[in-house]
Design an enzyme around this catalytic site. Structure first.
Site, PDB file in Angstrom:
ATOM      1  N   ASP A 117       0.827  -1.206   0.000  1.00 12.90           N
ATOM      2  CA  ASP A 117       0.000   0.000   0.000  1.00 12.90           C
ATOM      3  C   ASP A 117       0.859   1.252   0.000  1.00 12.90           C
ATOM      4  OD1 ASP A 117       0.771  -0.712   2.655  1.00 12.90           O
ATOM      5  OD2 ASP A 117      -0.747   0.647   3.475  1.00 12.90           O
TER       6      ASP A 117
ATOM      7  N   GLU B 222       0.151  -1.227   5.749  1.00 15.78           N
ATOM      8  CA  GLU B 222       1.225  -0.711   6.598  1.00 15.78           C
ATOM      9  C   GLU B 222       1.054   0.765   6.888  1.00 15.78           C
ATOM     10  OE1 GLU B 222       5.176   1.191   7.431  1.00 15.78           O
ATOM     11  OE2 GLU B 222       3.774   1.537   5.786  1.00 15.78           O
TER      12      GLU B 222
END
Length: 458
Positions: free
Chosen positions: A83, A148
């Site tokens: 991400d 994350e």
């Protein structure tokens, strides 16, 4: 010398950058189709990985198991995340942030450094090893989170728990965070490899005020907005104290050899000159973060109309917590400096305590040796990641924790992480792939075999 990556390799990363796998603070807002698209791209691009490694999915997070010849041992857990953070102003970018543009020198796009290049580089290295018939002596896990940037609680947390269930304890845990910098360490002309040993803690403190409200023509002595603004000002003007930690002292001791004579003398007296050194480091933001729990007011809001007294106001202040401090001590500090019982102060959302190994573990020198071979003349030191990474969720699962990638960045490159014009040079991407190849080659050896490298020095 390592050559820059070829067009096909660069394009595989560029395709991943075109997948807008953006994480936001609001649950359910991620573009699931982007994660699905990225998953399909990984499986198509790395067929041997997906034929020979075991894969467990946790939402869009991916946990791979590469069984070793002696599968009861675990050599490494290699982390990266899929991400990325949102883009503030795409019009300021040289190329659109999700266009994945490749030119003669760079691969452009959000995630080029943080952190899709690591996902792809690890897979490139494993695919190459499989094609060459290489198999690790002990098992290797690859853990690629999908959240994350929003604390990892539906990705990394679940994968780390799965590894605990399996009884995994690895020789090495490797994640993002450290790198090789040029011109960033003040007074040091050589490249500096910061192999981080952990990370600072994280807490966002919410301040809130409730008042009666009314018409702005008849205000009291203070409004909710004024009261919250004063509280934020007090917190910002009274930061937490400077302090030299063992990790920072170790980092400076390792850098000492490359510093000018005057600074070498000062660092030679670090035991008694620690407060002086800390004050010098506090003069620049990127070094102040190593000697202080940092304070960053980030949001303030209140009121609905210019002639209406606000009934509610709030602010958010972000802290990155130095080892030795804690979420609790941050809250106590805020209440002490605000000195206003009418301001409600509490931790907001996710928070984490600092996680750090005071001394490098046994696999540290392996990473250091590869870094020196990749970029000759590099000074290797330690440090602590000022931000938060997925590795804090795995901190207890390995004997050695390192946050590091052997990419060489200057101040402009560092500013592009979470900023404008994020990009990675073809040469740096080649270094990242080669680093993982050499690491895998080491794990494929018998412990009695002399170290070897795969390819010429960079």
């Amino acid at each position: 010398m390592t050559d820059p990556v070829d067009d096909l390799t660069a394009e595989r990363l560029a395709v991943a950058l075109r997948c807008a796998t953006v994480s936001t603070d609001k649950r359910g807002e991620a573009d699931e189709s982007a994660f699905t698209q990225l998953s399909a791209h990984l499986e198509q691009s790395f067929p041997l990985v997906h034929a020979e490694l075991e894969l467990e999915r946790f939402g869009y997070s991916r946990l791979y198991r590469w069984p070793g010849i002696e599968p009861e041992g675990v050599a490494a857990i290699l982390l990266a995340h899929q991400d990325v953070v949102p883009v503030d102003d795409p019009h300021r970018w040289t190329h659109p942030p999700f266009a994945g543009v490749v030119d003669d020198e760079f691969i452009w796009g959000r995630g080029a450094i943080d952190d899709k290049s690591r996902v792809l580089a690890i897979l490139e290295a494993v695919e190459s090893a499989l094609a060459d018939g290489i198999r690790p002596r002990h098992t290797i896990f690859l853990a690629f989170g999908h959240d994350e940037e929003v604390f990892g609680d539906t990705g990394a947390v679940l994968m780390a728990d799965r590894l605990r269930q399996l009884g995994v304890h690895a020789e090495l845990l490797l994640d993002e965070g450290g790198m090789i910098t040029e011109g960033v360490a003040d007074g040091v002309e050589q490249p500096v490899a910061n192999i981080m040993l952990g990370e600072k803690g994280y807490a966002t403190v919410q301040l809130s005020v409730t008042e009666v409200g009314g018409h702005s023509s008849m205000p009291g002595k203070q409004t909710a907005v004024g009261r919250i603004a004063r509280a934020v000002s007090r917190i910002q003007d009274h930061p937490m104290p400077l302090r030299m930690t063992p990790v920072t002292a170790d980092m400076l001791a390792r850098l000492r050899q490359a510093m000018p004579a005057s600074r070498r003398r000062l660092l030679g007296m670090a035991g008694i000159a620690g407060p002086v050194i800390a004050r010098v480091m506090a003069m620049r933001p990127h070094t102040e973060a190593m000697v202080r729990t940092t304070t960053a007011p980030t949001v303030i809001r209140g009121g609905v109309k210019s002639n209406v007294l606000p009934q509610h106001a709030e602010a958010f202040v972000n802290f990155r917590i130095l080892p030795g401090d804690s979420v609790r001590s941050v809250l106590e500090h805020c209440r002490k400096v605000v000195r206003d019982n009418g301001v409600h102060i509490e931790a907001e959302g996710m928070a984490s305590e600092p996680t750090v190994n005071i001394q490098p573990g046994p696999a540290f020198e392996l990473i250091a040796d590869i870094a020196r071979a990749m970029v000759p003349g590099t000074i290797v030191t330690t440090g602590i990641v000022p931000g938060a990474t997925d590795s804090r969720h795995y901190h207890d699962l390995a004997g050695t924790r390192c946050n590091f990638a052997p990419i060489v960045l200057g101040e402009r490159d560092l500013a592009s992480i979470h900023g404008t014009d994020e990009r990675l040079s073809r040469l740096n991407y080649a270094r990242l792939i080669e680093f993982n190849r050499r690491l895998i080659a080491q794990f494929a050896q018998s412990p009695n075999t002399a170290p070897q490298t795969s390819g010429a020095d960079a």
